[in-house]
Design an enzyme around this catalytic site. Structure first.
Site, PDB file in Angstrom:
ATOM      1  N   ASP A   1      -8.237   4.653  14.794  1.00  0.00           N
ATOM      2  CA  ASP A   1      -7.000   4.139  14.188  1.00  0.00           C
ATOM      3  C   ASP A   1      -7.158   3.977  12.681  1.00  0.00           C
ATOM      4  OD1 ASP A   1      -8.811   2.076  15.282  1.00  0.00           O
ATOM      5  OD2 ASP A   1      -7.482   0.668  14.268  1.00  0.00           O
TER       6      ASP A   1
ATOM      7  N   ARG B   1       0.839  -1.197   0.000  1.00  0.00           N
ATOM      8  CA  ARG B   1       0.000   0.000   0.000  1.00  0.00           C
ATOM      9  C   ARG B   1       0.873   1.245   0.000  1.00  0.00           C
ATOM     10  NH1 ARG B   1      -4.362  -0.035   4.740  1.00  0.00           N
ATOM     11  NH2 ARG B   1      -2.698   0.599   6.129  1.00  0.00           N
TER      12      ARG B   1
END
Ligand code: AMP
Ligand code: MG
Length: 484
Positions: free
Chosen positions: A271, A195
């Site tokens: 988060d 990613r």
């Protein structure tokens, strides 16, 4: 670039307390399942090299580039409202940061969206290369550190769509099948997702730093975030307050863009909210089929906390947690800091409303100067009543003649809507839930066509009618699973 990239390690250097040096787990038989070649080129990586054993070693973390220093990042987070003091990269690694592209500067390739985001997230330079599913780390708690092919391909598909729609997002460079097995309810093939993001700083990163009670760490973290994402506030009189205001503004704009495309994130824990303003962590996410603001897709979201219509409120709740973490930097006197933060957070509403309303008007070919600014909201009410398919409805609006919409259509046509604005604003192709499931069930047959189709969402393609149509009747209520 023909070989391994040079990665920088600004995060690990600036914030050693938040970085644990770690190595990826071995992969028995790595094989590329998906690769975003355009993104690779943007990063200065040669797609052909990425397919070599050394390239696969980069994408799975098993052969880190020379001089690199992969780390697992620490963060905390509120999950469904409950605080977890220590989450962190349980199955992920930050390999390092790209500092420039092949042409020396980062660019965006967004080809649509009603307002170009201008590549804001990387203004300070740098992009993280981060791996998910690369093995257990000291943050793994009970987890196995692994990821299955299905959820990683899902993140690949949906994040590519988001990027093509002009919505700020982390991006998927590649999905590599490891050749190993992951045990969930059933044995599944394992994968690593590579990613790319402006950074992986999260609201939860600040919560973690604040909880250490080390004011110097908190300040260094804020300075790091400012340098990477909001360099323009560095010289202001109140840099940390302006930093917070900038994050609030980015998130308000981001959430409005989600709402305009019918995107439901599904797990908006603190988060899973970035400081950069990019969408992150594609777990139980999905796009609306019929327009119903109460839509929840996630099987674990029983109370509907993260329903479509709740997303702006949840974003503000998360940003209030960020403010709490930042309080010591805002003012020496706590009550003063709270007032400043409260006023800053109050700016969310106006920014959100502006992007949302402007965007909604653009979807029907109008601008905020129209004589009937409320007309877009009235349409949403009708669409809810009539259970209209959210995405195709706007694209087909110019040809619509359904009875319940007739009076509305008459008023709308009298306003002279700009059809070309509508066509630039309303996608034809999104990764519809049934199409994503089809591609995950048989990637060899369906993945490439789906990805190609959603990668230019505003352009009509011959022979792709089934990709633009609503889910076939009887598909039932779609459920997504967090069992990643
Ligand atoms: P996510 O749902 O991906 O946002 O993950 C939430 C937290 O759980 C993060 O700290 C992850 O690193 C951790 N986590 C999720 N799945 C696993 C796994 N299979 N092994 C270890 N940690 C995991
Ligand atoms: Mg997460």
């Amino acid at each position: 670039m023909t070989g391994a990239p040079q990665l920088d390690h600004r995060f690990a250097r600036d914030l050693p307390e938040l970085a644990v040096a770690w190595r990826a787990a071995p992969t028995p038989a790595p094989r590329i399942l998906a690769l975003d070649e355009a993104l690779a080129a943007e990063l200065g990586l040669d797609p052909a090299w990425l397919r070599t054993p050394d390239g696969l070693g980069l994408l799975t973390g098993t052969i880190p580039p020379e001089g690199s220093q992969p780390v697992a990042q620490a963060y905390a987070g509120h999950q469904f409202g409950g605080y977890s003091p220590r989450l962190g990269d349980g199955r992920a690694l930050l390999m390092g940061e790209f500092t420039t592209t092949n042409d020396g500067a980062f660019t965006t390739t967004d080809d649509g969206g009603f307002i170009d985001d201008g590549g804001f997230a990387t203004r300070g330079g740098g992009r993280d290369l981060h791996l998910k599913g690369s093995g257990r780390t000291p943050f793994a708690r009970g987890g196995d550190g692994l990821a299955a092919v299905g959820p990683m391909l899902r993140e690949y598909i949906v994040s590519r769509a988001m990027h093509a729609l002009g919505i700020p997002t982390t991006r998927a460079l590649a999905v590599v099948a490891t050749g190993g097995t992951v045990y969930r309810e059933t044995p599944l093939p394992g994968a690593v997702l590579a990613r790319v993001a402006a950074s992986h700083l999260r609201v939860g990163t600040f919560q973690y730093a604040r909880a250490t009670d080390d004011p110097d760490l908190l300040r260094r973290l804020a300075d790091h975030a400012i340098a990477r994402h909001y360099p323009e506030v560095a010289g202001s009189d109140r840099p940390y307050l302006d930093f917070y205001r900038a994050v609030v503004a980015r998130q308000a704009d981001l959430i409005a863009r989600w709402m305009l495309t019918g995107f439901v994130h599904g797990v908006m824990n603190t988060d899973n909210m970035t400081i950069s303003g990019e969408t992150i962590d594609y777990g139980p996410c999905a796009f609306l089929d019929v327009f119903d603001p109460a839509t929840v897709f996630s099987s674990i979201d029983e109370g509907g906390r993260y329903a479509y219509r709740n997303q702006p409120a949840i974003a503000q709740w998360n940003l209030a947690r960020l403010a709490e973490a930042l309080l010591p930097l805002l003012a020496t006197e706590q009550s003063k800091a709270v007032t400043l933060a409260t006023d800053a957070l109050a700016e969310f509403a106006g920014i959100y409303e502006t992007t949302w309303h402007t965007g909604l008007l653009a979807k029907i070919g109008l601008t905020p100067e129209t004589e009937e600014p409320k007309i877009a909201f009235e349409l949403l009410e009708l669409m809810h009543q009539e259970k209209s398919d959210f995405t195709s409805f706007f694209r087909r609006l110019p040809d619509l003649s359904d009875e319940p919409f007739t009076p509305w259509l008459q008023r709308w046509r009298a306003l002279g809507p700009d059809i070309s604005l509508m066509n630039r604003t309303n996608p034809i192709y999104i990764p519809r839930n049934h199409l994503v499931e089809e591609a995950l069930a048989d990637p060899g047959t369906h993945l490439d066509t789906l990805v190609e189709t959603i990668s230019s969402p505003f352009q009509e393609k011959d022979g792709r009618t089934r990709y633009s149509e609503a889910a076939p009747p009887g598909s039932g209520i779609y459920r997504t699973f967090c069992g990643t």
